[in-house]
Design an enzyme around this catalytic site. Structure first.
Site, PDB file in Angstrom:
ATOM      1  N   SER A 166      -3.680  -9.440 -13.354  1.00 16.47           N
ATOM      2  CA  SER A 166      -2.488  -8.646 -13.576  1.00 16.47           C
ATOM      3  C   SER A 166      -1.647  -8.434 -12.327  1.00 16.47           C
ATOM      4  CB  SER A 166      -2.889  -7.276 -14.144  1.00 16.47           C
ATOM      5  OG  SER A 166      -3.641  -6.537 -13.177  1.00 16.47           O
ATOM      6  N   LYS A 218       0.953  -2.583  -5.276  1.00 17.96           N
ATOM      7  CA  LYS A 218       0.932  -2.818  -6.719  1.00 17.96           C
ATOM      8  C   LYS A 218       1.330  -1.553  -7.458  1.00 17.96           C
ATOM      9  CE  LYS A 218      -2.060  -4.703 -10.403  1.00 17.96           C
ATOM     10  NZ  LYS A 218      -3.420  -5.188 -10.736  1.00 17.96           N
ATOM     11  N   SER A 243      -8.116  -9.472 -11.184  1.00 11.26           N
ATOM     12  CA  SER A 243      -6.662  -9.340 -11.005  1.00 11.26           C
ATOM     13  C   SER A 243      -6.185  -9.388  -9.573  1.00 11.26           C
ATOM     14  CB  SER A 243      -6.182  -8.043 -11.669  1.00 11.26           C
ATOM     15  OG  SER A 243      -6.365  -8.105 -13.058  1.00 11.26           O
TER      16      SER A 243
END
Length: 514
Positions: free
Chosen positions: A155, A80, A179
């Site tokens: 997210s 990420k 997330s």
């Protein structure tokens, strides 16, 4: 061969690599080809590593030389973009950090490299992890591999989509209010938010420091456990890092495959996390999951946590307050974007112009809200009150875990919604984290795994398991047991039913991934 390799679990890839049935270069190239072939549609990646094949080749050479390597040595992984990487840009999905390459690796990334995994690239995300759909990325939305017109959650939608689209067998995410778990639910993947402090946050670009936690994303419970074993542990550079000696989570997951792993386990259904406002298809799959637990010998207990009714309100005061403080560092002076107003100006003018151009609307909204909540005249009324609710949430969890071994709920109230449906309605967007936020407020671990497809739209739903702080191993044992039971009843893994995006390996090679 490529088709076969990308569909294997990380555990199976590791086994084939260890026996030298395949090479890391072959496995890495297969996934790079897959990225080149389908990511134009999915947009899971913001940056693909130029060093992946070289890293894979070095691992193959060391294996051939007889060196002792990590259990996941040679397995590719996506990262990420909230995590710092010294050889790739780290933008946190924001224009204000466009092109910025950190001078160091986040601790978890350094641990990946030390364990001989192969970083494939950086995945898309909502800007500074603020969002539930990955539509707030400054670089455009990621799309759900199950339906390209729908969101992949947020997210960390990029990490979940990369794993669901078979672009990577593993990924790292971060979970501030859901997330990792909410994207896992809507993409049919497995995601874990570890106990707060059990995985280092050093080098994770901070959103809300008391809530953020790095964790694994995968397609199986065992794969998440194997990755969690790599990244866990104390880090002296993280002041919130726990000094515990953690058990093997992979061993805990394998223990869940025993026939009686769920017999006698007390499972609590949280009344406040399953009811009005939940999609009918989600509720139906959850009821089936409860029935599966009962059939396996678990004791089902309905429990209540009254404070959870206020958890989402408290969260959306605490998070913006901490975000407004953490994002103050992006001032145009030290690093990142710098915008100079026409005709020049003072440092304050440059800072204002930079933040105006560099931050997106959701980031600005939360900075304003957080600054207001922390202001002298409103601190006690808003931020102080939210922290009191947080204490009540923690006490409710403590009380419930005196009664039961594990708590369950749907991981998200709905399946993936269409792109654009909620992007202009912040309050509707915030409600997507309704079931996941309490675990972050309390610092306890949570795991999501697929529990079937919703009848009305054929899209994945997720089951959330929560355990007491420091009891992450429970989640892997019970999660692996449930995964085995679900797949036995379906006759297949859920992810195997995902639509297969078409691509040409020859086209992928000619586009530069070789």
């Amino acid at each position: 061969m490529t088709h076969d390799l990308i569909h294997l679990s990380a555990a199976d890839l590791a086994s084939k690599l260890a026996s030298r049935e395949v090479s890391s270069v072959e496995v890495t190239k297969a996934h790079l080809d897959r990225i080149a072939g389908v990511d134009g549609d999915v947009h899971a990646f913001l940056h693909v590593s130029e060093n992946a094949l070289a890293a894979a080749a070095a691992i193959d050479e060391r294996r051939a030389a007889g060196e002792t390597l990590g259990e996941l040595a040679g397995v590719p992984i996506a990262i990420k973009d909230v995590l710092c990487t010294l050889d790739m840009p780290s933008t946190s999905g924001s224009k204000i950090l466009e092109g910025w390459v950190p001078p160091y690796d986040a601790t978890v990334v350094a641990k990946l490299r030390a364990a001989d995994l192969v970083p494939l690239g950086k995945t898309n995300m909502d800007e500074f992890a603020m969002g539930s759909s990955t539509e707030y990325s400054a670089y455009g939305p990621t799309r759900n591999p199950w339906d390209l017109d729908r969101i992949p959650g947020g997210s960390g939608g990029g990490s979940a989509a990369a794993v669901a689209a078979f672009e990577a067998p593993l990924a790292l995410g971060s979970d501030t209010g859901g997330s990792i778990r909410q994207p896992g639910a809507v993409t049919g993947t497995v995601g874990v938010k570890p106990t707060y402090g059990s995985v280092s946050r050093y080098g994770a670009i901070a959103l809300a420091s008391s809530l953020d936690q790095v964790g694994p994303v995968s397609r199986t419970v065992l794969d998440s456990a194997l990755l969690h074993d790599v990244i866990k542990g104390h880090d002296r550079r993280d002041s919130t890092s726990l000094t515990d000696d953690w058990p093997s989570f992979a061993a805990a997951a394998r223990a869940g495959l025993a026939p009686d792993a769920l017999k006698g386990v007390k499972v609590g259904i949280v009344r406040e996390l399953n009811g009005e406002g939940f999609q009918q298809g989600v509720k139906a799959r959850f009821a089936e999951a409860v029935a599966t637990l009962q059939a396996a010998g678990a004791e089902i207990v309905e429990v209540s946590a009254p404070s959870f009714e206020y958890a989402i309100s408290a969260y959306y005061l605490i998070l913006p307050a901490e975000a407004s403080s953490n994002l103050a560092k992006f001032d145009s002076v030290r690093f990142g974007l710098r915008v100079t107003p026409e005709g020049g100006g003072t440092v304050e003018d440059v800072m204002a112009a930079t933040r105006e151009q560099g931050f997106g609307p959701e980031v600005k909204r939360r900075i304003i809200l957080g600054t207001y909540a922390l202001s002298a005249g409103y601190y006690d009324a808003y931020y102080g009150s939210a922290q009191k609710v947080r204490t009540l949430v923690q006490r409710d969890f403590s009380r419930l875990f005196d009664e039961v071994d594990v708590l369950i709920s749907p991981s998200a109230p709905t399946t993936a919604f269409p792109i654009g449906e909620k992007v202009d309605d912040p309050l509707a967007m915030y409600l997507n984290d309704l079931t996941t936020i309490p675990a972050n407020l309390a610092g306890i671990p949570g795991l999501t795994l697929p529990m079937g497809l919703a009848a009305e739209d054929g899209l994945p739903t997720g089951l959330q398991l929560m355990a007491p702080a420091r009891e992450d191993a429970r989640l892997y044992t019970y999660g692996a047991a449930l995964e085995q039971l679900f797949e036995a009843s379906w006759g297949h893994s859920l992810i195997s039913q995902a639509p297969h995006l078409e691509y040409s390996e020859q086209t992928a090679a000619t586009e530069g991934v070789v």
